[in-house]
Design a protein around this motif. Structure first.
Motif, short mmCIF file in Angstrom:
data_model
loop_
_atom_site.label_atom_id
_atom_site.label_comp_id
_atom_site.label_asym_id
_atom_site.label_seq_id
_atom_site.Cartn_x
_atom_site.Cartn_y
_atom_site.Cartn_z
N GLU A 1 -11.11 0.23 4.72
CA GLU A 1 -10.71 0.45 3.33
C GLU A 1 -9.33 -0.12 3.11
N ARG A 2 -9.05 -0.41 1.84
CA ARG A 2 -7.77 -0.99 1.46
C ARG A 2 -7.23 -0.28 0.23
N ASP A 3 -5.93 -0.12 0.20
CA ASP A 3 -5.21 0.35 -0.97
C ASP A 3 -4.74 -0.93 -1.67
N MET A 4 -5.34 -1.25 -2.80
CA MET A 4 -5.06 -2.52 -3.48
C MET A 4 -4.28 -2.28 -4.77
N ALA A 5 -3.24 -3.07 -4.96
CA ALA A 5 -2.42 -2.98 -6.17
C ALA A 5 -3.07 -3.80 -7.27
#
Length: 102
Positions: free
Chosen positions: A10-14
């Motif tokens: 998973e990624r925390d994307m801006a």
């Protein structure tokens, strides 16, 4: 860009959800894959030997002084896709979504 991709991550994307939805078809197309929505915040990408499920959900905004960034948590789950095919899909996908910076 990564040199390998696990089966699930998973990624925390801006990004805002609207920006994500506008960029997603370009990113998947750059990887020469077909896809369809599986729900309000999920897409399934068909790959030669399996598929990729991509799900996303909004996260609280990130604030740094006066800068406010919208964020999404994006989950990737490959099923029936070997390491080489994961890399072959994700490399153009990531390049398409890459933003400028230092």
């Amino acid at each position: 860009m990564q040199s390998s991709y696990p089966q699930a991550f998973e990624r925390d994307m801006a990004t805002s959800e609207a920006e994500w939805l506008a960029a997603l078809p370009r990113a998947i197309g750059a990887a020469q894959a077909s896809w369809r929505f599986e729900g309000p915040r999920q897409a399934m990408v068909s790959l030669p030997s399996g598929h990729l499920l991509i799900g996303w959900e909004p996260l609280p905004e990130r604030r740094i002084a006066l800068l406010v960034m919208q964020r999404l948590l994006v989950r990737f789950r490959f099923e029936g896709v070997d390491e080489g095919q994961r890399l072959a899909f994700m490399k153009p996908f990531d390049l398409t979504l890459q933003r400028g910076g230092g």
